[in-house]
Write a protein that holds these residues in place. Sequence first.
Motif, short mmCIF file in Angstrom:
data_model
loop_
_atom_site.label_atom_id
_atom_site.label_comp_id
_atom_site.label_asym_id
_atom_site.label_seq_id
_atom_site.Cartn_x
_atom_site.Cartn_y
_atom_site.Cartn_z
N ILE A 209 0.83 -1.20 0.00
CA ILE A 209 0.00 0.00 0.00
C ILE A 209 0.87 1.24 0.00
N ILE A 210 0.57 2.15 -0.92
CA ILE A 210 1.17 3.47 -0.89
C ILE A 210 0.03 4.47 -0.74
N TYR A 211 0.03 5.20 0.36
CA TYR A 211 -1.06 6.14 0.65
C TYR A 211 -0.67 7.53 0.16
N GLU A 212 -1.41 8.03 -0.82
CA GLU A 212 -1.17 9.35 -1.38
C GLU A 212 -2.49 9.94 -1.84
N ASN A 213 -2.74 11.20 -1.50
CA ASN A 213 -4.01 11.83 -1.89
C ASN A 213 -4.16 11.91 -3.40
N GLY A 214 -5.40 11.93 -3.85
CA GLY A 214 -5.70 11.85 -5.26
C GLY A 214 -5.15 12.98 -6.09
N PHE A 215 -5.19 14.23 -5.58
CA PHE A 215 -4.72 15.35 -6.38
C PHE A 215 -3.21 15.25 -6.62
N LEU A 216 -2.44 15.00 -5.56
CA LEU A 216 -1.00 14.95 -5.72
C LEU A 216 -0.56 13.74 -6.54
N SER A 217 -1.32 12.64 -6.47
CA SER A 217 -1.00 11.49 -7.31
C SER A 217 -1.09 11.85 -8.79
N LEU A 218 -2.07 12.67 -9.14
CA LEU A 218 -2.23 13.08 -10.54
C LEU A 218 -1.23 14.17 -10.92
N ASN A 219 -0.88 15.04 -9.96
CA ASN A 219 0.20 16.02 -10.11
C ASN A 219 0.14 16.74 -11.47
N PRO A 220 -0.91 17.52 -11.70
CA PRO A 220 -1.06 18.18 -13.01
C PRO A 220 0.13 19.07 -13.37
N PHE A 221 0.48 19.05 -14.64
CA PHE A 221 1.60 19.85 -15.14
C PHE A 221 1.11 21.26 -15.45
N LYS A 222 1.73 22.26 -14.78
CA LYS A 222 1.37 23.66 -15.00
C LYS A 222 2.61 24.54 -14.94
N ASN A 223 2.59 25.65 -15.65
CA ASN A 223 3.61 26.69 -15.55
C ASN A 223 5.03 26.17 -15.82
N GLY A 224 5.15 25.08 -16.59
CA GLY A 224 6.47 24.57 -16.90
C GLY A 224 7.19 23.93 -15.74
N ARG A 225 6.49 23.72 -14.62
CA ARG A 225 7.13 23.10 -13.45
C ARG A 225 7.48 21.65 -13.72
N PHE A 226 8.60 21.20 -13.15
CA PHE A 226 8.94 19.79 -13.21
C PHE A 226 8.01 19.03 -12.26
N THR A 227 7.22 18.13 -12.80
CA THR A 227 6.29 17.36 -11.97
C THR A 227 6.56 15.88 -12.16
N THR A 228 6.78 15.19 -11.07
CA THR A 228 6.97 13.75 -11.15
C THR A 228 5.61 13.06 -11.09
N LYS A 229 5.59 11.82 -11.45
CA LYS A 229 4.36 11.02 -11.43
C LYS A 229 4.59 9.79 -10.56
N THR A 230 5.12 10.02 -9.37
CA THR A 230 5.61 8.91 -8.56
C THR A 230 4.50 7.99 -8.07
N THR A 231 3.30 8.51 -7.84
CA THR A 231 2.19 7.66 -7.38
C THR A 231 0.99 7.76 -8.31
N HIS A 232 1.22 8.21 -9.51
CA HIS A 232 0.15 8.30 -10.51
C HIS A 232 -0.41 6.90 -10.78
N PRO A 233 -1.71 6.80 -11.07
CA PRO A 233 -2.28 5.47 -11.37
C PRO A 233 -1.54 4.73 -12.48
N ARG A 234 -1.02 5.47 -13.46
CA ARG A 234 -0.28 4.81 -14.53
C ARG A 234 1.04 4.22 -14.02
N THR A 235 1.70 4.95 -13.12
CA THR A 235 2.94 4.45 -12.52
C THR A 235 2.70 3.13 -11.80
N ILE A 236 1.67 3.13 -10.96
CA ILE A 236 1.36 1.92 -10.19
C ILE A 236 0.96 0.79 -11.13
N SER A 237 0.18 1.10 -12.17
CA SER A 237 -0.25 0.09 -13.12
C SER A 237 0.95 -0.53 -13.84
N LEU A 238 1.88 0.31 -14.30
CA LEU A 238 3.06 -0.20 -15.01
C LEU A 238 3.94 -1.04 -14.08
#
Length: 403
Positions: A209-238
Motif C-alpha cells: 500500500i502506498i497512501y497518497e491523496n488523489g490530487f498529488l497522485s495526478l500532479n497536473p503539469f502547469k507553468n512549466g514546473r517539473f512534476t513527477t508522477k511517482t504515485t500516478h495510477p499509470r505508474t502503479i499500473s506499469l
Amino acid sequence: MDNPFIKEFGVLPHELFLNILTSFENDIDGLILDVVDVFSTIYYMDIMTRRKNDQGRTYSVSIPVTNINLWESNKASLKKLIKFVSRDDVNFQFVQIDKKFLGTSLPLDFGTFNNVSLLSGGLDSFSGAFHNITQGFNTIYIGYKLNTFEQSKQETIANFVTSNHTNSLGYFFNKLNCNKVEPTQATRSLLFLCLATAVAYYYRVRDVIIYENGFLSLNPFKNGRFTTKTTHPRTISLFNTILCSLGIEQRVSNPFIFETKGEIINRLDEDFKQQIKYTHTCSRSRQNLHLQDKKKQCGTCIPCVLRKISLAAYDNEIYDAQVYDVGYEGKNKDITIDQMEDLKSSVEYFRECKRDIDDNSLLLTLGLKKSYYDEDDYYEKTNRMLKRFSREVERFLDKYDIF
C-alpha cells in the motif's frame, strides 16, 4: 559495461538493503532480488545524474539479473515506466548471473499480516497508518531514512505509529551513503516500492500500500514546473504489470486515490492530529535549499501550500501553524524576495488548477485510462474528487486572501 551501483558501493543493491531479512534462495527469490537491483540502480542513476533545465536525461545501465529472457521481455515496460516518472530515456543491458542471498537476521515467526504500507514521514502515509489501525489491519511499515532534517521527524512518527499499532512491524532502510548531485529524485517512489515488494514477498503478504491523496497522485503539469508522477495510477499500473510478467504475486495499490488530502487529514482522531506537526512535507528542505529557520518547513513550495490548503479546508490549521518558515498568511515581516516569489508561484499553480477543474478542462489533460484502475467508475470518482479539491482551494484563498 560496469554496474554503477556496484562501482560505488562494492555490492549489488539487494546485498546492501536486504540484510535485515534472512534468506532468498530459489528462482522466484532471485527475481525479487532482481526487482530490488533494477529499481535501486535506476534510483541511484537518477540522483547521480544532473538535470539540465528540468529536462529528461539519457543514460545506459548494466544490471545483473537471474533470468535475462524475462527481463528482456519487460524492457519496453521498464523504459515506459521510467520515461513516465522521470522523463528519462534509459538503455538497459541485462547480464545473466545466479543470485542467492543470506541476510544477517534470524528467521522469526511474527504471524500473518494484511499489508505492507509505506511510511515516509509525510502526512498522507501517516494518515494511511491511521486508516490501517481503524480498519484492524495487521501491517508491516516500510520507511527509507532521508536527510538529517527529516530523519528525526520520521523517527518520531514511526515510533508513534508502531506504539499505537500493536499488530505491526517496522522496517526502516538506511539512505544510500553517496553525494547525490540531483535533488528532484523523481524515481524515489520506485525505490520505496521495490523494497516494500521484497519485504511483502518475504512475509507472504500480497498487498503493498502506498497512501497518497488523489490530487498529488495526478500532479497536473502547469507553468512549466517539473512534476513527477511517482504515485500516478499509470505508474502503479506499469509497476504491477512488470511484477505480474515476472510471476511475482505482490500488487501495489493506493486506497486514497479518490480522496483529497483535506478529507484524509480531517478523519484523524485528536491523538493523531496532535502529531501532524512532526510530519514532513517540504520539498525545498529536501533539496538542500536555504531556509531562514532550518528547523522548519518552507511554507512556500507546492507541497507546503497543498498541505496548508488541506488543513485550512477543515479548520485544522492549529495542528501545524508553527511548522513553517512562511506561515499561512504569507505576510511574515522577514519574508525574503525569493520566498515571496516562490509562494506566489505556488499559489498561482493552485489557482490555475482550480480554474481548470471548474471549467472541466483539467480532467481531459490527465490521460487517465480504465487499465490503470480497478474501478469502472474511475473517471466520475476522479472528477468528484477534483471538484471537492477545488472547493478546498477556494476556502483557503478566501480565508487568507493571498495575492
